[in-house]
Design a protein around this motif. Structure first.
Motif, PDB file in Angstrom:
ATOM      1  N   ASP A  30     -34.755  53.705 -13.928  1.00  0.00           N
ATOM      2  CA  ASP A  30     -35.856  52.844 -14.295  1.00  0.00           C
ATOM      3  C   ASP A  30     -35.493  51.369 -14.118  1.00  0.00           C
ATOM      4  O   ASP A  30     -36.328  50.672 -14.158  1.00  0.00           O
ATOM      5  CB  ASP A  30     -36.137  53.147 -15.803  1.00  0.00           C
ATOM      6  N   LEU A  31     -34.366  51.036 -14.379  1.00  0.00           N
ATOM      7  CA  LEU A  31     -33.773  49.676 -14.329  1.00  0.00           C
ATOM      8  C   LEU A  31     -34.492  48.977 -13.198  1.00  0.00           C
ATOM      9  O   LEU A  31     -34.796  47.593 -13.164  1.00  0.00           O
ATOM     10  CB  LEU A  31     -32.286  49.570 -14.020  1.00  0.00           C
ATOM     11  N   PHE A  32     -34.774  49.639 -11.925  1.00  0.00           N
ATOM     12  CA  PHE A  32     -35.384  48.888 -10.621  1.00  0.00           C
ATOM     13  C   PHE A  32     -36.654  49.125 -10.318  1.00  0.00           C
ATOM     14  O   PHE A  32     -37.022  48.799  -9.155  1.00  0.00           O
ATOM     15  CB  PHE A  32     -34.373  49.377  -9.525  1.00  0.00           C
ATOM     16  N   THR A  33     -37.403  50.012 -11.209  1.00  0.00           N
ATOM     17  CA  THR A  33     -38.970  49.874 -11.013  1.00  0.00           C
ATOM     18  C   THR A  33     -39.532  48.553 -11.171  1.00  0.00           C
ATOM     19  O   THR A  33     -39.005  47.487 -11.794  1.00  0.00           O
ATOM     20  CB  THR A  33     -39.347  50.664 -12.082  1.00  0.00           C
ATOM     21  N   SER A  34     -40.520  48.489 -10.520  1.00  0.00           N
ATOM     22  CA  SER A  34     -41.455  47.219 -10.239  1.00  0.00           C
ATOM     23  C   SER A  34     -41.909  46.757 -11.930  1.00  0.00           C
ATOM     24  O   SER A  34     -41.938  45.435 -12.348  1.00  0.00           O
ATOM     25  CB  SER A  34     -42.422  47.133  -9.662  1.00  0.00           C
ATOM     26  N   TRP A  35     -41.870  47.735 -12.674  1.00  0.00           N
ATOM     27  CA  TRP A  35     -42.347  47.243 -14.233  1.00  0.00           C
ATOM     28  C   TRP A  35     -41.178  47.125 -15.259  1.00  0.00           C
ATOM     29  O   TRP A  35     -41.558  46.911 -16.255  1.00  0.00           O
ATOM     30  CB  TRP A  35     -43.219  48.575 -14.816  1.00  0.00           C
ATOM     31  N   SER A  36     -40.011  47.324 -14.834  1.00  0.00           N
ATOM     32  CA  SER A  36     -38.918  47.027 -15.743  1.00  0.00           C
ATOM     33  C   SER A  36     -38.559  45.718 -16.130  1.00  0.00           C
ATOM     34  O   SER A  36     -38.355  44.931 -14.846  1.00  0.00           O
ATOM     35  CB  SER A  36     -37.766  47.875 -15.245  1.00  0.00           C
ATOM     36  N   ASN A  37     -38.601  45.244 -17.342  1.00  0.00           N
ATOM     37  CA  ASN A  37     -38.006  43.862 -17.494  1.00  0.00           C
ATOM     38  C   ASN A  37     -36.651  43.685 -17.266  1.00  0.00           C
ATOM     39  O   ASN A  37     -36.102  42.568 -17.060  1.00  0.00           O
ATOM     40  CB  ASN A  37     -38.343  43.552 -18.958  1.00  0.00           C
ATOM     41  N   GLU A  38     -35.757  44.527 -16.995  1.00  0.00           N
ATOM     42  CA  GLU A  38     -34.413  44.459 -16.600  1.00  0.00           C
ATOM     43  C   GLU A  38     -34.319  44.297 -14.996  1.00  0.00           C
ATOM     44  O   GLU A  38     -33.310  43.806 -14.656  1.00  0.00           O
ATOM     45  CB  GLU A  38     -33.722  45.939 -16.960  1.00  0.00           C
ATOM     46  N   ASN A  39     -35.474  44.733 -14.374  1.00  0.00           N
ATOM     47  CA  ASN A  39     -35.222  44.405 -12.835  1.00  0.00           C
ATOM     48  C   ASN A  39     -35.538  42.893 -12.404  1.00  0.00           C
ATOM     49  O   ASN A  39     -36.626  42.579 -12.329  1.00  0.00           O
ATOM     50  CB  ASN A  39     -36.272  45.234 -12.187  1.00  0.00           C
ATOM     51  N   THR A  40     -34.482  42.317 -12.566  1.00  0.00           N
ATOM     52  CA  THR A  40     -34.545  40.667 -12.179  1.00  0.00           C
ATOM     53  C   THR A  40     -34.196  40.493 -10.767  1.00  0.00           C
ATOM     54  O   THR A  40     -33.784  39.306 -10.224  1.00  0.00           O
ATOM     55  CB  THR A  40     -33.409  40.195 -13.228  1.00  0.00           C
ATOM     56  N   SER A  41     -34.109  41.528  -9.855  1.00  0.00           N
ATOM     57  CA  SER A  41     -33.562  41.494  -8.675  1.00  0.00           C
ATOM     58  C   SER A  41     -34.352  40.708  -7.740  1.00  0.00           C
ATOM     59  O   SER A  41     -34.190  40.181  -6.626  1.00  0.00           O
ATOM     60  CB  SER A  41     -33.165  42.790  -7.890  1.00  0.00           C
ATOM     61  N   GLY A  42     -35.865  40.899  -7.969  1.00  0.00           N
ATOM     62  CA  GLY A  42     -36.923  40.404  -7.145  1.00  0.00           C
ATOM     63  C   GLY A  42     -37.391  41.523  -6.197  1.00  0.00           C
ATOM     64  O   GLY A  42     -38.329  41.450  -5.386  1.00  0.00           O
TER      65      GLY A  42
END
Length: 507
Positions: free
Chosen positions: A421-433
């Protein structure tokens, strides 16, 4: 007679290394904060030492035939620490607050399985009465999901799902709030908070299941010095010590201390994430080159990671990692150099821009120095290491103010989605762009499947995309162990690496 009654010295003492910035459940996003919040606040359910869900504030619940509607019956004796009754509306108000963007909760996406929660967070739904949770009466809470989610009850144990004392919720937002103003509903309340030094918790007599709580007090120090912590454990000043193999020097241990080592089977991942919007890591081949050139066996942990889901996470019939070993991850300095040259050619550059790795101190700096040395030796590139304190690192990640950043994650629930879930587009933890429609589609389909084997296939398809795109570099799974005095019982570390002490006792 309870253990607490038979022993007037029922005080549990341990060290957390870092002081929490806040004790607001909506803003909790790290293990330090969550450890204390779990003691102060209780959600609808809890998990026991075996990872099984058991009643918390909710004494029972029912699930509709379509597996989408949960109806929770709250305990009639549930109360806040100031004596006020705890009602279903306290959950409704807390969850609305988490989903309000102005709250800036990093955990808001954990509520997205609830009907219309994501729309409300995005602002495309403005009427909160349309959210999929409502208080049917003071003791009945109804929750409607977007689609069935087999592990939904486990997610309810996360701090973001905690209730708030509606009339005083502002008191928990300010880290300078005095301890006496913090109204909570869990097994413990804060007796004192000496900034920069310690927090003392006291048993909450208003807690609905107070008969299960045996520690009268819990004393928590904040000492970011493993050697000092070790000395305190040896002298008996604390009852528990250690977070990982880097914090406890086994060669110094006495024979008695070696008998007190506990090895939990945790699900935690250490990784480096790329900002794919910043050069040169907008190029997938350059990202792969950096990943391929790391010799994991030389790092601090023997549990090398080549996938994002740790071995302790459940699959359909065994563990996910046994069912789906990682086969698409290559380690080759020769191939890494070829990919680096290919990526630079694609970017039409003959030299790489200045590059910085953002990390924080102690063992993390050691890992950073090891890896940047590998990049220098195997790729011929220089990467500067920038060291910040932990909370500044978190802020910089959220601002996307980095090229490469250290990451660490522990499972919030025992399912591969806890990491993927960390790398889904809706995760706030996904800061990778990074955003990938196919990845999102596999994750959404997995959520909708109640058949475990079919769900795991979707998770593996998603993980393969993540590895092929090399959005982040999985480095190792934490090899956790700690010391705990032999007279301490029912204090344990779960699959996520989280410490649980609320029902512990000394004997």
């Amino acid at each position: 007679m309870s253990h607490a009654e038979s022993d007037p010295l029922q005080t549990f003492r341990f060290n957390l290394y870092l002081e929490p910035v806040t004790l607001d459940p909506a803003l909790s996003s790290d293990g330090t904060t969550s450890t204390i919040i779990e003691a102060m606040f209780e959600g609808l359910v809890r998990t026991n030492a075996n990872g099984k869900v058991e009643p918390g504030v909710a004494e029972s619940w029912t699930l509709s035939p379509d597996n989408k509607t949960y109806t929770f019956t709250l305990r009639s004796n549930a109360r806040w620490s100031n004596g006020d009754p705890l009602v279903a509306a306290d959950f409704v108000n807390a969850w609305k607050r988490v989903l309000t963007p102005a709250t800036r909760s990093l955990s808001a996406s954990l509520l997205f399985p609830i009907a219309h929660a994501q729309d409300y967070y995005k602002g495309t739904l403005t009427d909160p009465s349309q959210l999929g949770f409502q208080a049917l009466d003071d003791h009945t809470l109804q929750v409607v999901l977007q689609q069935p989610l087999p592990y939904f009850l486990e997610t309810l144990t996360y701090p973001a799902y905690s209730p708030i004392h509606t009339s005083s919720n502002t008191s928990i937002q300010n880290k300078n709030t005095s301890a006496k103003d913090m109204i909570s509903n869990g097994p413990f309340t804060i007796q004192s908070w000496a900034k920069g030094h310690s927090i003392t918790l006291a048993r909450n007599p208003q807690y609905a299941q107070a008969e299960k709580v045996h520690f009268d007090h819990v004393f928590i120090r904040f000492i970011n010095d493993p050697n000092k912590e070790y000395t305190m454990y040896q002298s008996g000043a604390i009852d528990r010590s250690g977070l990982s193999e880097s914090n406890i020097p086994t060669f110094k241990m006495t024979d008695q201390m070696k008998k007190e080592i506990v090895y939990p089977d945790t699900a935690s991942l250490y990784y480096y994430a790329f900002n794919v919007k910043k050069k040169p890591f907008n190029n997938v081949n350059i990202r792969k080159a950096f990943a391929m050139s790391i010799e994991r066996k030389l790092l601090i942990s023997p549990k090398s990671a080549y996938g994002f889901v740790p071995p302790a996470i459940k699959g359909a019939t065994s563990t996910f990692r046994k069912e789906y070993p990682v086969t698409n991850f290559e380690i080759s300095s020769k191939r890494a150099r070829q990919l680096l040259q290919q990526g630079m050619k694609e970017e039409k550059i003959t030299s790489l821009p200045a590059m910085t790795l953002l990390t924080n101190g102690d063992g993390n700096r050691y890992v950073a120095d090891q890896i940047t040395d590998m990049w220098k030796r195997h790729l011929g590139v220089t990467v500067k290491v920038k060291e910040e304190n932990f909370y500044t690192l978190l802020e910089e990640k959220q601002k996307k103010n980095y090229q490469i950043v250290r990451g660490g994650w522990s499972a919030d629930y025992n399912d591969p989605a806890a990491f993927l879930d960390l790398f889904t587009s809706w995760s706030n933890e996904n800061t990778s762009g990074w955003k990938n429609n196919a990845y999102d589609a596999h994750m959404k389909k997995a959520y909708s499947l109640t058949n475990a084997k079919a769900r795991m296939k979707e998770y593996r398809a998603a993980e393969k995309i993540l590895t092929d795109q090399m959005v982040a570099i999985p480095l190792y799974y934490f090899n956790t162990y700690f010391l705990q005095k032999s007279n301490v019982h029912d204090v344990y570390t779960d699959y996520s690496g989280a410490l649980h002490f609320v029902y512990g006792y000394k004997k």
